[in-house]
Structures are given as structure tokens and as C-alpha cells.
Motif scaffolding. Structure first.
Motif, PDB file in Angstrom:
ATOM      1  N   ARG A 112       0.829  -1.203   0.000  1.00  0.00           N
ATOM      2  CA  ARG A 112       0.000   0.000   0.000  1.00  0.00           C
ATOM      3  C   ARG A 112       0.865   1.256   0.000  1.00  0.00           C
ATOM      4  NH1 ARG A 112      -4.585  -0.517   4.434  1.00  0.00           N
ATOM      5  NH2 ARG A 112      -5.199   1.418   3.422  1.00  0.00           N
ATOM      6  N   ALA A 113       1.967   1.241   0.734  1.00  0.00           N
ATOM      7  CA  ALA A 113       2.862   2.394   0.753  1.00  0.00           C
ATOM      8  C   ALA A 113       3.524   2.602  -0.606  1.00  0.00           C
ATOM      9  CB  ALA A 113       3.926   2.210   1.837  1.00  0.00           C
ATOM     10  N   ALA A 114       3.894   1.509  -1.251  1.00  0.00           N
ATOM     11  CA  ALA A 114       4.559   1.601  -2.551  1.00  0.00           C
ATOM     12  C   ALA A 114       3.626   2.167  -3.613  1.00  0.00           C
ATOM     13  CB  ALA A 114       5.072   0.232  -2.968  1.00  0.00           C
ATOM     14  N   LEU A 115       2.332   1.904  -3.465  1.00  0.00           N
ATOM     15  CA  LEU A 115       1.371   2.460  -4.414  1.00  0.00           C
ATOM     16  C   LEU A 115       1.396   3.983  -4.360  1.00  0.00           C
ATOM     17  CD1 LEU A 115      -0.781   1.537  -6.460  1.00  0.00           C
ATOM     18  CD2 LEU A 115      -2.469   1.804  -4.642  1.00  0.00           C
ATOM     19  N   GLN A 116       1.692   4.529  -3.196  1.00  0.00           N
ATOM     20  CA  GLN A 116       1.784   5.979  -3.049  1.00  0.00           C
ATOM     21  C   GLN A 116       3.147   6.514  -3.477  1.00  0.00           C
ATOM     22  OE1 GLN A 116      -0.986   7.687  -2.192  1.00  0.00           O
ATOM     23  NE2 GLN A 116      -1.999   5.684  -2.128  1.00  0.00           N
ATOM     24  N   SER A 117       4.217   5.788  -3.113  1.00  0.00           N
ATOM     25  CA  SER A 117       5.570   6.301  -3.337  1.00  0.00           C
ATOM     26  C   SER A 117       6.140   5.936  -4.703  1.00  0.00           C
ATOM     27  CB  SER A 117       6.510   5.746  -2.262  1.00  0.00           C
ATOM     28  OG  SER A 117       6.701   4.348  -2.430  1.00  0.00           O
ATOM     29  N   GLY A 118       5.647   4.849  -5.295  1.00  0.00           N
ATOM     30  CA  GLY A 118       6.210   4.386  -6.561  1.00  0.00           C
ATOM     31  C   GLY A 118       7.551   3.698  -6.405  1.00  0.00           C
TER      32      GLY A 118
END
Length: 133
Positions: A112-118
Motif C-alpha cells: 500500500r505504501a509503494a502504491l503511493q511512493s512508486g
């Protein structure tokens, strides 16, 4: 080494549908991965579209950006080593280059965090989606 290759982009009118494919290789059965779709429109920042967590090559949880929720659906075909993004009720603002990406050592919070940070370990080359009004 994980390798990803997107296909399925094209041009459709608003209200239409497209299914993007991400052919994946190099996934290890015992590992856990985040597999995400991102998009980037001309002149805009990259946007996370959807994420899923895959454990033992089996689908786990998925989540979608608010902008596509209810219109886009993730799926997976183990027999074809492919992941799909079904896009329905397309809008002109969905026009973008779409990328499949993956990360190892995943947890659901990390996905979920990677979806925001890329912040992803592996990327495909992208496939272009153009929606006309």
C-alpha cells in the motif's frame, strides 16, 4: 530476476473498456511480491492505480486508487504467468502510459505504501492507453 512486459494498450472512446496484460517471469514460489499498476499522463506525475500482494504465486489482497475504484479490476492467470488490469467505463482522464511493477520482500503495508511512493524493484516498459471523448 523478475521481468515484466505490458501489453494491451490502445485507443478507445470514453465509456469503453481495455484489458492490460503484464507478462511476468522470474517469480519465486516461496516469495511474497507486491505487484502494482501505475500510470503517467503527459505533464503529470506518476500515479499509483492498483496494488496486489502475491504469496506463493497466489493472489492476496488488492486495493485501488480512488480515481479508478469500481471501474478497474486486477486479476491473475497462473497458467499464463500473467497479471491483468481490466479497465471499464474509461474516461479521457484515464489517458496515460500504464506500467506494471513488482517488489520483493512484500508485506501488505509495504504494498500500500509503494502504491503511493512508486518505490518498486522491477518495472515493465509501459503500454499507452488513449481515451477519446
Amino acid at each position: 530476476q523478475v521481468q515484466l512486459a505490458e501489453s494491451g494498450g490502445g485507443s478507445v472512446q470514453a465509456g469503453g473498456s481495455l484489458r492490460l496484460s503484464c507478462a511476468a517471469s522470474g517469480f519465486v514460489y516461496s516469495a511474497t511480491y507486491c505487484v502494482d499498476w501505475f500510470r503517467q499522463a503527459p505533464g503529470k506525475e506518476r500515479e499509483g492505480v492498483a496494488t496486489s500482494i502475491i504469496r506463493d504465486l497466489t493472489d492476496g489482497s488488492t486495493t485501488y486508487a480512488d480515481s479508478v475504484k469500481g471501474r478497474f479490476t486486477l486479476s491473475k492467470d497462473n497458467a499464463k504467468d500473467s497479471l491483468y488490469l481490466q479497465m471499464d467505463s474509461l474516461k479521457p482522464e484515464d489517458t496515460a502510459m500504464y506500467y506494471c511493477a513488482a517488489s520483493t520482500g512484500a508485506s501488505w503495508n509495504r504494498c500500500r505504501a509503494a502504491l503511493q511512493s512508486g518505490t518498486m524493484d522491477y518495472w515493465g516498459q509501459g503500454t499507452l492507453v488513449t481515451i477519446s471523448s
